[in-house]
Write a protein that holds these residues in place. Structure first.
Motif, PDB file in Angstrom:
ATOM      1  N   LEU A   6      -3.280  -3.610 -10.554  1.00 38.60           N
ATOM      2  CA  LEU A   6      -2.689  -4.201  -9.357  1.00 38.60           C
ATOM      3  C   LEU A   6      -2.638  -5.711  -9.565  1.00 38.60           C
ATOM      4  O   LEU A   6      -3.664  -6.351  -9.716  1.00 38.60           O
ATOM      5  N   MET A 177       1.753  -8.129  -4.633  1.00 39.06           N
ATOM      6  CA  MET A 177       1.060  -7.311  -5.629  1.00 39.06           C
ATOM      7  C   MET A 177       1.599  -5.888  -5.571  1.00 39.06           C
ATOM      8  O   MET A 177       1.804  -5.332  -4.483  1.00 39.06           O
TER       9      MET A 177
ATOM     10  N   LYS B  20      -6.184  -6.093  -0.397  1.00 33.14           N
ATOM     11  CA  LYS B  20      -6.220  -5.804  -1.824  1.00 33.14           C
ATOM     12  C   LYS B  20      -7.146  -4.619  -2.114  1.00 33.14           C
ATOM     13  O   LYS B  20      -6.837  -3.762  -2.940  1.00 33.14           O
ATOM     14  N   ALA B  23      -5.399  -1.404  -1.081  1.00 33.33           N
ATOM     15  CA  ALA B  23      -4.234  -1.159  -1.943  1.00 33.33           C
ATOM     16  C   ALA B  23      -4.686  -0.722  -3.340  1.00 33.33           C
ATOM     17  O   ALA B  23      -4.124   0.207  -3.933  1.00 33.33           O
ATOM     18  N   TYR B  24      -5.723  -1.362  -3.841  1.00 34.65           N
ATOM     19  CA  TYR B  24      -6.225  -1.028  -5.170  1.00 34.65           C
ATOM     20  C   TYR B  24      -6.756   0.401  -5.216  1.00 34.65           C
ATOM     21  O   TYR B  24      -6.462   1.173  -6.128  1.00 34.65           O
ATOM     22  N   MET B  27      -3.926   2.856  -5.069  1.00 39.26           N
ATOM     23  CA  MET B  27      -3.252   2.937  -6.375  1.00 39.26           C
ATOM     24  C   MET B  27      -4.014   3.884  -7.305  1.00 39.26           C
ATOM     25  O   MET B  27      -3.421   4.711  -7.994  1.00 39.26           O
ATOM     26  N   ASN B  28      -5.341   3.760  -7.291  1.00 41.61           N
ATOM     27  CA  ASN B  28      -6.157   4.613  -8.153  1.00 41.61           C
ATOM     28  C   ASN B  28      -6.081   6.085  -7.752  1.00 41.61           C
ATOM     29  O   ASN B  28      -6.379   6.959  -8.551  1.00 41.61           O
ATOM     30  N   VAL B  33       1.899   1.562  -3.775  1.00 41.91           N
ATOM     31  CA  VAL B  33       1.389   0.516  -2.880  1.00 41.91           C
ATOM     32  C   VAL B  33       2.142  -0.799  -3.075  1.00 41.91           C
ATOM     33  O   VAL B  33       2.633  -1.096  -4.162  1.00 41.91           O
ATOM     34  N   THR B  34       2.225  -1.557  -1.993  1.00 43.43           N
ATOM     35  CA  THR B  34       2.665  -2.957  -2.080  1.00 43.43           C
ATOM     36  C   THR B  34       1.718  -3.797  -1.233  1.00 43.43           C
ATOM     37  O   THR B  34       1.172  -3.308  -0.244  1.00 43.43           O
ATOM     38  N   TRP B  35       1.521  -5.031  -1.617  1.00 37.37           N
ATOM     39  CA  TRP B  35       0.642  -5.964  -0.900  1.00 37.37           C
ATOM     40  C   TRP B  35       1.335  -7.305  -0.856  1.00 37.37           C
ATOM     41  O   TRP B  35       1.717  -7.838  -1.903  1.00 37.37           O
TER      42      TRP B  35
END
Lengths: 360, 179
Positions: A6, A177, B20, B23-24, B27-28, B33-35
């Motif tokens: 990310l 991000m 973050k 979102a992180y 993603m995992n 995702v977007t941030w």
């Protein structure tokens, strides 16, 4: 598959530059691109290259000039006002046939403007912001993944055609991000030796790299040589993404962050049966004219959406010789067109979203 | 599944980091995702927000007009975002700090004493982790474990001694939000 990480767009771009073999970076801080020099200040040293925070934007672009002519893959980055300052240097890079990657993470203008996202440097980027009959290749990423992938492409194109390549992003793309995978490797092309660089002439004929050509015939011939190369690039390097090209009545046209919003509009309206699609230019120069010419036959009209007062719209009109109506919707000053506004605009053009979906 | 989340509060409350972290973790778990941060001339004590979209499908526009979830960490962000939350959406309010109450009847409202719970967990500064826990207690967007294990990667190793207290804060919030 590489592991997804990310990262913000600016950092992804910087990491991709390192992977592409960039070993010289010079820049001067300006929002919203500061993550690029910040990342480079650490990463470039690990990679064994040179990071330099210059005293000005002019110094940075001229340092890139110097390192490029010794054969290094070199990059600088800035945002709109800083890019204006680099224009003289870009013209000299073009004149000396030097590869370089210049990143513009656009912000609101004119003047000092603000630090919000914008696309109002389109003309400057694609029409030649410096003096003389030159072009730079202009690449427009639309996601953090593309900030990485297209950076690698940019270094290849710069070396292949020996000219400056500009990556034209905006504040959102730089700051946002998203997951990104660094799965690309430097292409075979990037490993080829450069036979034109200035690296000491011991044992060979000296080489000269300069942009001063006083003889008119010589300078005209040089210009014609550049133009020939530009035609080749126009022929080979047009890139764009098309969604629903087969049956669309209206085509949205947008690049970068704006294309993401436009794509949402297309997805929304397609769900209720509307015949709408999108053309997303990835190269802004060369402009993907061939795609427009092809689609112009079946499309009834185009709606160009930009974070500007209307710049790319001119290239759309030129690409189709004004054969179909080309409408425009733009926001400026750091505002981003939103989905509802675009749908309203589509309505104004043709009562688009009000029409029954079963009507051809 | 698609959630459009706005985290809002004072600069210094860890607003960007909340976004973050979730979102992180998402993603995992294989989600898209977007941030997006607010990146104006922000200062400690000024207003800050982060927009996060988490979706099973690819995300076209990363911008949020009507959040399905909003975490308002102070009064000004409550007043700014209450009107924007999508009908039937969720509004989480830091009632330790917010100086007014939400009025909407068409959304779910979770008032939570974030500062007190953070204090109980061991550090009044980690209200952002309490709020994230509460959010996952109310909406099972991702698993609690993904969030907690993800912190290890995104927190600088210099601060790894603080991971246990962060985990406690997340679990406290989760408990409160699950009620």
């Amino acid at each position: 598959m590489a592991k997804k990480v990310l990262m913000c767009g600016n950092e992804a771009l910087a990491e991709a530059a390192i992977i592409a073999g960039c070993r010289f970076y010079a820049g001067y801080p300006i929002t919203p691109q500061n993550e690029i020099p910040a990342y480079m200040s650490k990463r470039m040293l690990e990679a064994g290259g040179v990071f330099l925070q210059s005293e000005s934007e002019l110094a940075a672009i001229n340092m890139v000039f110097g390192s490029s002519l010794t054969g290094a893959r070199a990059m600088t980055s800035s945002s709109s006002p800083g890019i204006s300052l680099k224009q003289e240097g870009i013209s000299y890079l073009a004149a000396c046939e030097l590869p370089a990657v210049i990143v513009n993470i656009m912000r609101g203008g004119p003047g000092l403007g603000n630090i919000a996202p914008s696309q109002s440097d389109y003309f400057q980027a694609v029409k030649g912001g410096g003096h003389g009959d030159y072009h730079q290749i202009v690449i427009a990423p639309a996601s953090v993944q593309e900030m990485a992938d297209l950076t690698m492409l940019s270094f290849d194109l710069a070396d292949k055609y020996r000219m400056p390549v500009m990556i034209l992003g905006d504040g959102i793309l730089g700051q946002m991000m998203e997951p990104v995978e660094f799965s690309l490797q430097p292409s075979a092309f990037s490993l080829q030796p450069k036979d034109w660089i200035l690296d000491g002439c011991k044992g060979r004929k000296p080489r000269v790299i300069k942009s001063l050509i006083l003889n008119e015939t010589e300078l005209e011939n040089f210009n014609l040589k550049l133009q020939k190369r530009y035609r080749e690039i126009k022929d080979k390097e047009q890139r764009c993404e098309v969604l629903y090209g087969e049956d669309s009545e209206i085509m949205l046209v947008a690049y970068g962050t704006t294309s993401r919003v436009a794509r949402s509009v297309v997805e929304k309206l397609r769900k209720i049966g509307k015949k709408i699609g999108i053309i997303r230019p990835i190269t802004l120069w060369p402009f993907p004219e061939r795609t427009f010419k092809k689609l112009e036959k079946s499309v009834k009209s185009f709606l160009v959406v930009e974070m500007s007062c209307g710049q790319m719209i001119e290239d759309v009109k030129l690409a189709i010789d004004c054969a179909k109506p080309v409408h425009f919707y733009g926001r400026t000053g750091g505002k981003i067109p939103d989905e509802d506004e675009i749908i309203k605009e589509l309505d104004a053009i043709s009562g688009f979203s009000d029409r029954r979906s079963d009507r051809g | 599944m698609r959630e459009e989340i706005v985290f809002a509060g004072f600069g210094g409350q860890g607003i960007m980091f909340m976004g973050k972290a979730i979102a992180y973790a998402a993603m995992n778990e294989g989600k898209h995702v977007t941030w997006i941060p607010s990146y104006g001339a922000e200062v400690r004590g000024g207003t800050a927000y982060a927009m996060v979209i988490i979706s099973d499908e690819a995300i076209a526009s990363p911008l949020i007009k009507e959040p399905t979830i909003c975490v308002a960490m102070n009064g000004p962000s409550l007043r700014k975002y209450e009107i924007k939350v999508k009908a039937k959406g969720l509004l989480i309010i830091n009632k330790s700090i917010a100086d007014s109450e939400a009025k909407r009847k068409d959304i779910e409202i979770l008032n939570i004493p974030i500062t007190e719970l953070a204090q109980e967990a061991g550090d009044h500064r980690i209200g952002n982790m309490v709020a994230l826990g509460a959010l996952l207690g109310r909406k099972k967007i991702i698993s609690l474990e993904s969030l907690i294990s993800g912190l290890e990667d995104i927190v600088s190793s210099a601060y790894h001694n603080l991971l246990p207290v962060n985990e406690r804060a997340i679990r406290k919030g989760f408990e409160y939000g699950s009620r």
